[in-house]
Design an enzyme around this catalytic site. Structure first.
Site, PDB file in Angstrom:
ATOM      1  CG  HIS A 248     -20.572 -57.171 103.222  1.00  0.00           C
ATOM      2  ND1 HIS A 248     -19.817 -56.378 102.376  1.00  0.00           N
ATOM      3  CD2 HIS A 248     -21.725 -56.499 103.432  1.00  0.00           C
ATOM      4  CE1 HIS A 248     -20.491 -55.277 102.087  1.00  0.00           C
ATOM      5  NE2 HIS A 248     -21.652 -55.328 102.717  1.00  0.00           N
ATOM      6  CD  GLU A 286     -24.905 -54.079 103.383  1.00  0.00           C
ATOM      7  OE1 GLU A 286     -25.550 -54.970 102.805  1.00  0.00           O
ATOM      8  OE2 GLU A 286     -23.722 -53.829 103.141  1.00  0.00           O
TER       9      GLU A 286
END
Length: 333
Positions: A248, A286
Site C-alpha cells: 500500500h 490492489e
C-alpha cells in the site's frame, strides 16, 4: 574523458575517470582499480596491471559504476586470472567455458542483498507452516527495525531510503498526510492523532504487515505498508504464493509527487521486497480500479494489471510484478 562521482551505500565517495579505453576508480583519494576497456556488443574489462589481484570491493565498485551509469548495459565481460572466490559464490561474477573469462550480469548484480540492505542483511527466516485466523502460511520472522534499504538514485541525484515507521517520531506526520484531501480520497483514513495512533499500533502488532517511511536524502515523504499476501484479504482473489508481498502506498509530501519520483521510490520499494526474502516471487498491489494515474505509474515500472475484482469496500485492480520480470533487463541505477 569524463570524471564523476557516485555514492555507494555506506561508502565514502567513489570517483571515476573514464575514457573510451580506460576506467580508473578512486575511493577516498586512493586508487581502487585501474581498468582497460574494450567496447563492443559487450564491454570487456581487463586490469591495466595484470599482476594486481583485485579485491571483492574493487570488483563490485567497477560493476556498480558501469551498470549504474548505463541502464541499458546488460553485462560486463571480465578478463581475470582468478577473481576472489567471494565474487563467484555471491553471483557478482560467474565463470564461462573460456579460461580467464568471467561475466557480470545486470540481472544478477541487482539481486545481491549487499549493500542495499546494509552490511549484514538479516538471514532468510527458516520455513515452518502455521495456521492463524484460519489461514495456513509460513511463520514470519521478527520485523526489522530502523533503516532497511538505501540506494543512490543516479537519475535524480538523491538518496532513496526506507526505514521502519516509529510511532513516536512519525505519528504527527502520518496524521497530517492522512488528513490531506488528496490522500483521504483514496485511503479514507482521515482522523485524529489518537485514532491514527491506534491505527498504527494495530499494524505494529500485526506480524503480517510492515510499516515503512520512504525518504529522499533522509527527508520523509511517503508511507508504505508491505504485507505478506498469504495472510491478507487479497489471498482469495488469486493463486497466492507463500512468500508473495503486497504493498500500500501513500506519498504525503506534495513536492515529491510526479512520475519521475514514483519511478524512484516504487522501484526501490519493489527492489527491497525482492531482496528481503529471495523466496518472494511476486509483489502485488490492489489500487482502486479507477485510480488510473497510479495504475499507469505502476505499469511504467513493469507491473501489469492481472484483473479487476471486487473487495467488500472497493472495486480494485490487481497489479502484479514478478521477480523474473523485475530483474530481467533491470533498469535500476
Amino acid at each position: 574523458m569524463t570524471s564523476a562521482s557516485l555514492y555507494p551505500p555506506r561508502w565514502r565517495d567513489l570517483n571515476a575517470d573514464e575514457t573510451d579505453t580506460r576506467l580508473t576508480l578512486t575511493l577516498a583519494g586512493q586508487t581502487l582499480l585501474d581498468l582497460q576497456l574494450e567496447r563492443g556488443a559487450s564491454l570487456h574489462l581487463s586490469l591495466h596491471d595484470a599482476a594486481v589481484q583485485p579485491t571483492l570491493q574493487a570488483l563490485w565498485a567497477a560493476c556498480y559504476w558501469l551498470l549504474a551509469s548505463d541502464p541499458q548495459r546488460q553485462q560486463l565481460t571480465w578478463h581475470l586470472r582468478l577473481p576472489p572466490n567471494e565474487a563467484l559464490c555471491s553471483g557478482l561474477l560467474h565463470s564461462t567455458d573460456i579460461e580467464g573469462l568471467y561475466i557480470c550480469q545486470r540481472s544478477l548484480f541487482w539481486q545481491r542483498a549487499q549493500p542495499w540492505l546494509g552490511d549484514e542483511p538479516l538471514p532468510v527466516y527458516p520455513q515452518q507452516h502455521v495456521i492463524s485466523a484460519g489461514k495456513r502460511h509460513p511463520l514470519r520472522g521478527p520485523k526489522p527495525q530502523g533503516e532497511v534499504y538505501r540506494r543512490f538514485d543516479v537519475r535524480l541525484g538523491v538518496w532513496i531510503s526506507l526505514r521502519t515507521l516509529d510511532i513516536d517520531v512519525d505519528l504527527e506526520r502520518f496524521s497530517r498526510w492522512q488528513n490531506t484531501p488528496r490522500v483521504m480520497d483514496f485511503w479514507e483514513e482521515g482522523g485524529s492523532l489518537e485514532q491514527h495512533r491506534q491505527f498504527l499500533e494495530k499494524l505494529a502488532a500485526d506480524p503480517h504487515t510492515l510499516t515503512l517511511i520512504g525518504c529522499f536524502d533522509d527527508q520523509p515523504f511517503a508511507y508504505f505498508e508491505a504485507y505478506w499476501a498469504k495472510e491478507d484479504r487479497i489471498a482469495p482473489f488469486y493463486e497466492v504464493d507463500d512468500y508473495d508481498r503486497g504493498i500500500h502506498m501513500l506519498v504525503g509530501e506534495q513536492a515529491h509527487r510526479g512520475p519521475h519520483k514514483v519511478a524512484s521510490w516504487l522501484s526501490a520499494l519493489t527492489h527491497y521486497l525482492f531482496l528481503a526474502d529471495p523466496r518472494t516471487r511476486r509483489v502485488v498491489a490492489e489500487p482502486r480500479a479507477d485510480n488510473d494515474k497510479m495504475i499507469g505509474y505502476m505499469q511504467a515500472q513493469g507491473y501489469h494489471c492481472e484483473k479487476a475484482f471486487d473487495f467488500p469496500h472497493k472495486r480494485a485492480a490487481l497489479m502484479m510484478q514478478s521477480r523474473e520480470r523485475f530483474f530481467d533487463r533491470c533498469a535500476l541505477t
